[in-house]
Design a protein around this motif. Sequence first.
Motif, PDB file in Angstrom:
ATOM      1  N   ALA A   8     -40.180 -13.699  66.216  1.00 37.55           N
ATOM      2  CA  ALA A   8     -38.815 -13.163  66.080  1.00 37.55           C
ATOM      3  C   ALA A   8     -38.191 -12.951  67.462  1.00 37.55           C
ATOM      4  CB  ALA A   8     -38.845 -11.852  65.291  1.00 37.55           C
ATOM      5  N   TYR A  19     -33.429 -11.515  61.296  1.00 33.27           N
ATOM      6  CA  TYR A  19     -33.496 -10.331  60.427  1.00 33.27           C
ATOM      7  C   TYR A  19     -34.785 -10.405  59.605  1.00 33.27           C
ATOM      8  CZ  TYR A  19     -31.908 -13.365  56.629  1.00 33.27           C
ATOM      9  OH  TYR A  19     -31.814 -14.366  55.712  1.00 33.27           O
ATOM     10  N   LEU A  66     -35.496  -5.495  66.795  1.00 39.33           N
ATOM     11  CA  LEU A  66     -36.528  -6.341  66.179  1.00 39.33           C
ATOM     12  C   LEU A  66     -37.879  -5.628  66.207  1.00 39.33           C
ATOM     13  CD1 LEU A  66     -35.440  -9.818  67.629  1.00 39.33           C
ATOM     14  CD2 LEU A  66     -35.068  -8.956  65.311  1.00 39.33           C
ATOM     15  N   TRP A  70     -40.089  -4.727  62.914  1.00 43.21           N
ATOM     16  CA  TRP A  70     -41.445  -5.258  62.670  1.00 43.21           C
ATOM     17  C   TRP A  70     -42.520  -4.187  62.825  1.00 43.21           C
ATOM     18  CZ3 TRP A  70     -37.829  -9.023  62.600  1.00 43.21           C
ATOM     19  CH2 TRP A  70     -38.057 -10.071  61.698  1.00 43.21           C
ATOM     20  N   PRO A  78     -39.641 -13.783  59.369  1.00 44.75           N
ATOM     21  CA  PRO A  78     -38.424 -13.838  60.185  1.00 44.75           C
ATOM     22  C   PRO A  78     -37.379 -14.780  59.559  1.00 44.75           C
ATOM     23  CG  PRO A  78     -40.190 -15.103  61.235  1.00 44.75           C
ATOM     24  CD  PRO A  78     -40.764 -14.522  59.967  1.00 44.75           C
TER      25      PRO A  78
END
Length: 304
Positions: A8, A19, A66, A70, A78
């Motif tokens: 990502a 996203y 991000l 995560w 992703p």
Amino acid sequence: MNALLGAALGYAARGIPVYPVHWPRPTPGGASLACSCRQRQACDRPAKHPLVRHGIHDATTDPTQLERWWSRWPHANPGLATGIVFDALDVDGPAGLAALRQLTRTANLRLPGPLVATGGGGWHHWFTPTGLGNRPPRGLAHVDWRGRGGCVLAPPSRHASGGTYRWLRDLDQTPLPEVPTALRALLDPDPSPTTGPAVPAWPASFGHPYGRRVLADELAALGRATPGHRNRTLNRCAFKVYRYVAGGLLDDHEVTLALTTTALAIGLSAAEVDRTLASAHTAGLANPRTVLAGPGPSIKEDGA
Ligand SMILES: [Zn+2]
């Protein structure tokens, strides 16, 4: 680092908004996979819908955001927003591949750019953005275009079937190419008669040389047809070309694809094209035409 977060961040560093998307989670007992959402096995888009409320509208290139996502959902797939850094041609399984292969063979296209094998048995070809939104390319079944406002899952996402998205050619191996003209013609809205249609050029790559010349001439004539005469021109050109198909000088499927692509590119509707080609096909095949090699340099036509 978590490989999904690492990927990502890598996409974001290239300017591609990312996203988090639901992922496939083993069912109790581990016998199969189900969506990580509350619907589990009843989910109708398993491991393909966003974890964030606004979906692609929440997509970001901000590494801090991000990392936050995560760390909350370490297994999230992703999802990438298309239409900004790249657009994607979404080829859905063997049927989509067959349609695309016919186009690439007939139009002598090469698609050398980045290529993903999807976890569901399809492929994503990446291109520079066209500015176009999502739409199916005209005449290509089981193939879709992801552009402005669209999204794709990216490697190393996992599919609900258990497959993993993986690069066949990645972004470091090859630059993003522009969309080839013949493919672009299938994506553009019906061309305006004042600006003239973007008619793909069909190179002579199959059939007898004389048949190929006839086909090229007829496609060029079709490309020049003016509004009000397009359907009649298609009928006349198709009848002539199908006579050479009947005579064994040209391939039926490739001729149909070439005529269809050009007819759609000049703004005829798919329904008109289907109808006109069906009737021209019947008439043309009933009136075969061929060439006989004579003693001299000239070609003698038979059945004219
Ligand atoms: Zn779900």
